[in-house]
Design a protein around this motif. Sequence first.
Motif, PDB file in Angstrom:
ATOM      1  N   ALA A  44      -3.793   2.181 -25.263  1.00 38.42           N
ATOM      2  CA  ALA A  44      -3.566   0.802 -25.700  1.00 38.42           C
ATOM      3  C   ALA A  44      -2.073   0.507 -25.783  1.00 38.42           C
ATOM      4  O   ALA A  44      -1.257   1.389 -26.066  1.00 38.42           O
ATOM      5  CB  ALA A  44      -4.215   0.557 -27.063  1.00 38.42           C
ATOM      6  N   ALA A  45      -1.709  -0.750 -25.541  1.00 40.27           N
ATOM      7  CA  ALA A  45      -0.315  -1.171 -25.672  1.00 40.27           C
ATOM      8  C   ALA A  45       0.079  -1.187 -27.146  1.00 40.27           C
ATOM      9  O   ALA A  45      -0.738  -1.523 -28.017  1.00 40.27           O
ATOM     10  CB  ALA A  45      -0.130  -2.552 -25.057  1.00 40.27           C
ATOM     11  N   LEU A  46       1.335  -0.863 -27.429  1.00 38.22           N
ATOM     12  CA  LEU A  46       1.779  -0.858 -28.828  1.00 38.22           C
ATOM     13  C   LEU A  46       1.752  -2.254 -29.432  1.00 38.22           C
ATOM     14  O   LEU A  46       1.677  -2.393 -30.658  1.00 38.22           O
ATOM     15  CB  LEU A  46       3.192  -0.276 -28.926  1.00 38.22           C
ATOM     16  CG  LEU A  46       3.349   1.220 -28.641  1.00 38.22           C
ATOM     17  CD1 LEU A  46       4.676   1.726 -29.196  1.00 38.22           C
ATOM     18  CD2 LEU A  46       2.202   2.039 -29.197  1.00 38.22           C
ATOM     19  N   SER A  47       1.808  -3.275 -28.602  1.00 38.34           N
ATOM     20  CA  SER A  47       1.702  -4.637 -29.130  1.00 38.34           C
ATOM     21  C   SER A  47       0.327  -4.898 -29.727  1.00 38.34           C
ATOM     22  O   SER A  47       0.154  -5.858 -30.490  1.00 38.34           O
ATOM     23  CB  SER A  47       1.988  -5.651 -28.022  1.00 38.34           C
ATOM     24  OG  SER A  47       1.146  -5.422 -26.904  1.00 38.34           O
ATOM     25  N   ASP A  48      -0.665  -4.039 -29.418  1.00 40.08           N
ATOM     26  CA  ASP A  48      -2.030  -4.202 -29.930  1.00 40.08           C
ATOM     27  C   ASP A  48      -2.373  -3.176 -31.004  1.00 40.08           C
ATOM     28  O   ASP A  48      -3.537  -3.077 -31.411  1.00 40.08           O
ATOM     29  CB  ASP A  48      -3.049  -4.076 -28.778  1.00 40.08           C
ATOM     30  CG  ASP A  48      -2.855  -5.148 -27.714  1.00 40.08           C
ATOM     31  OD1 ASP A  48      -2.462  -6.271 -28.082  1.00 40.08           O
ATOM     32  OD2 ASP A  48      -3.086  -4.850 -26.527  1.00 40.08           O
ATOM     33  N   ILE A  49      -1.386  -2.413 -31.455  1.00 43.14           N
ATOM     34  CA  ILE A  49      -1.615  -1.356 -32.443  1.00 43.14           C
ATOM     35  C   ILE A  49      -0.774  -1.628 -33.678  1.00 43.14           C
ATOM     36  O   ILE A  49       0.417  -1.940 -33.574  1.00 43.14           O
ATOM     37  CB  ILE A  49      -1.263   0.029 -31.863  1.00 43.14           C
ATOM     38  CG1 ILE A  49      -2.123   0.335 -30.635  1.00 43.14           C
ATOM     39  CG2 ILE A  49      -1.442   1.120 -32.913  1.00 43.14           C
ATOM     40  CD1 ILE A  49      -1.756   1.637 -29.954  1.00 43.14           C
TER      41      ILE A  49
END
Length: 351
Positions: A63-68
């Motif tokens: 997952a992208a860090l923008s979604d974590i």
Amino acid sequence: SAKKKKTPTTKKPPGLPPTPVAASPPLVDKWGLPADFDERAEAEPVAHVAARCRAAPSQYKNAALSDIATETLPSNTIFDATACDPLWLPRLRLLHLDPLVLAVDDLLSPAECDAIVALASRGRRVYEMPRDFGTFDKAHASRRTSTTWYARFAEPEVAPLLARAARLLGNADDDYVLRRFEEVQVARYRAGERFKWHEDAVPPSLLQKEKGDGGQRLATLLVYLSGTGRAEDGGHTTFRDLAGVRVAPRKGSALLFFPAVSSSSSSAGAAELRTPPPQQWLPDDRTVHAAEPVASGEKWVSQLWLHESPYPPTIIKDDNDRDESLARFLTRGTLGTPPPTTTRTPSPAGT
């Protein structure tokens, strides 16, 4: 006739096992890694090391860090998602949680990759490292069969790499972050060449912080300057003790991981870059990794390490004015912005 006397015999008590033969201790190097081994035969994780690793939860894997949520990430490394340039968070993907390993999509454009390869290939403005010269000693050199060059900070070909690395690890407009980087390293692997199991952290016995050597390496940015992500081409980056983290080279992409962890339980993020951190940075033996043999063609990579304090140029000392180079970076803010994305097929191994 005289009877012959029987020679008395001593009987061994029953049930005693045979005397064990002492086994020779395995030949290891200064990191405790096998000094001579077959890459495939020694690919099994070390149980006591693997037990201290935490894979990414299934919902966050890749997952992208923008979604974590930032609190999901470990706080024992120098990485701080809140200090990372927000433009880069969608291009950072989580491969492993602890130790933290991140994939960076499209860090460099194809043209920028080609420029760095050409810089090393020409050989005029770079320093080629002798084959018997290891990063830390000659034993370390024996683990690598690739060819390595170092580039000056002022070379325009490496400017995008340095500027974007600073955006990932702190504030690109702050020369204090840029001063912590080693010289950019470029390596070429031909068919059959590899780099056996190794760690990127500096052995503590070699650190000389009082002499201004920059201290421990806190971050590794490994950039693939060639490759299509096809498994059959070989040259994967493999982490011995991290299940499933095996990355095929793809031109322009990168890996970001952290070869040293903080001995302190407090956060050790990028906010602490400006002042010397109170905690001690210890080599993380969970980040042992290797560059697998290249199956065909050539593999080109670039490596960049961030230290805990300012790092003086040590490989190329002539015409390598870091201050002049940094002044150029700070007046060209667009260097750190993400390049256009490229169309590609997902890698079947690791990313």
